[in-house]
Design a protein around this motif. Structure first.
Motif, short mmCIF file in Angstrom:
data_model
loop_
_atom_site.label_atom_id
_atom_site.label_comp_id
_atom_site.label_asym_id
_atom_site.label_seq_id
_atom_site.Cartn_x
_atom_site.Cartn_y
_atom_site.Cartn_z
N GLU A 41 -0.18 55.43 107.79
CA GLU A 41 0.15 56.30 108.92
C GLU A 41 1.09 57.42 108.52
OE1 GLU A 41 1.58 53.79 112.08
OE2 GLU A 41 -0.36 52.79 112.30
N VAL A 58 -4.96 65.09 106.76
CA VAL A 58 -5.10 63.89 107.58
C VAL A 58 -4.11 62.83 107.09
CG1 VAL A 58 -7.54 64.33 108.08
CG2 VAL A 58 -6.93 62.90 106.14
N SER A 59 -3.86 61.86 107.95
CA SER A 59 -3.04 60.73 107.52
C SER A 59 -3.90 59.83 106.65
CB SER A 59 -2.53 59.96 108.75
OG SER A 59 -3.61 59.29 109.37
N GLN A 62 -6.83 58.47 108.37
CA GLN A 62 -7.77 59.51 108.79
C GLN A 62 -7.45 60.17 110.12
OE1 GLN A 62 -11.26 57.13 108.43
NE2 GLN A 62 -11.37 57.41 106.23
N GLU A 63 -6.22 60.09 110.55
CA GLU A 63 -5.82 60.79 111.76
C GLU A 63 -5.57 62.27 111.41
OE1 GLU A 63 -1.97 60.97 114.69
OE2 GLU A 63 -2.54 59.03 113.85
N ARG A 65 -4.00 65.77 111.07
CA ARG A 65 -2.63 66.26 111.19
C ARG A 65 -2.59 67.77 111.45
NH1 ARG A 65 0.95 62.37 108.77
NH2 ARG A 65 0.38 60.48 109.90
#
Length: 116
Positions: A41, A58-59, A62-63, A65
């Protein structure tokens, strides 16, 4: 017909020790997975395209950013810019997936459950 002494379930002391060790290792893996999730994260992984004209960050899980687009990429027109953003997103996704897979393999290496 009666079972002979010591036959029981065929689950001797040696198997119990193996099972206990496997449970201990599984608990360590579970704790490691929780730490890994927290680490992923916080991580930032960068994908890019067009030689760095477009960057997608991305984090580790896969979040998205942020997206960085150079003025030179904008000057290429919307169709090419769309292709560059898509390619950078794929690059970031592939890198983050590879990172997750490598970390999980490290975490679970040596985990062997005994045959019951």
């Amino acid at each position: 017909m009666t079972a002979g002494k010591g036959q029981g379930f065929g689950f001797g002391l040696g198997k119990m020790k193996e099972l206990a060790a496997a449970f201990q290792k599984a608990q360590q893996v579970q704790e490691g997975a929780k730490r890994l999730q927290e680490e992923l994260e916080q991580m930032e992984i960068q994908g890019e395209s067009g030689g760095g004209l477009v960057k997608v960050i991305v984090s580790g899980n896969q979040e998205p950013r942020r997206v960085e687009i150079s003025p030179d990429a904008i000057a290429q027109g919307s169709e090419l810019l769309s292709d560059l953003v898509t390619a950078a997103m794929k690059d970031a996704y592939n890198k983050s997936t590879a990172t997750m897979r490598e970390r999980m393999e490290d975490l679970t290496s040596g985990l062997e459950l005994p045959g019951l």
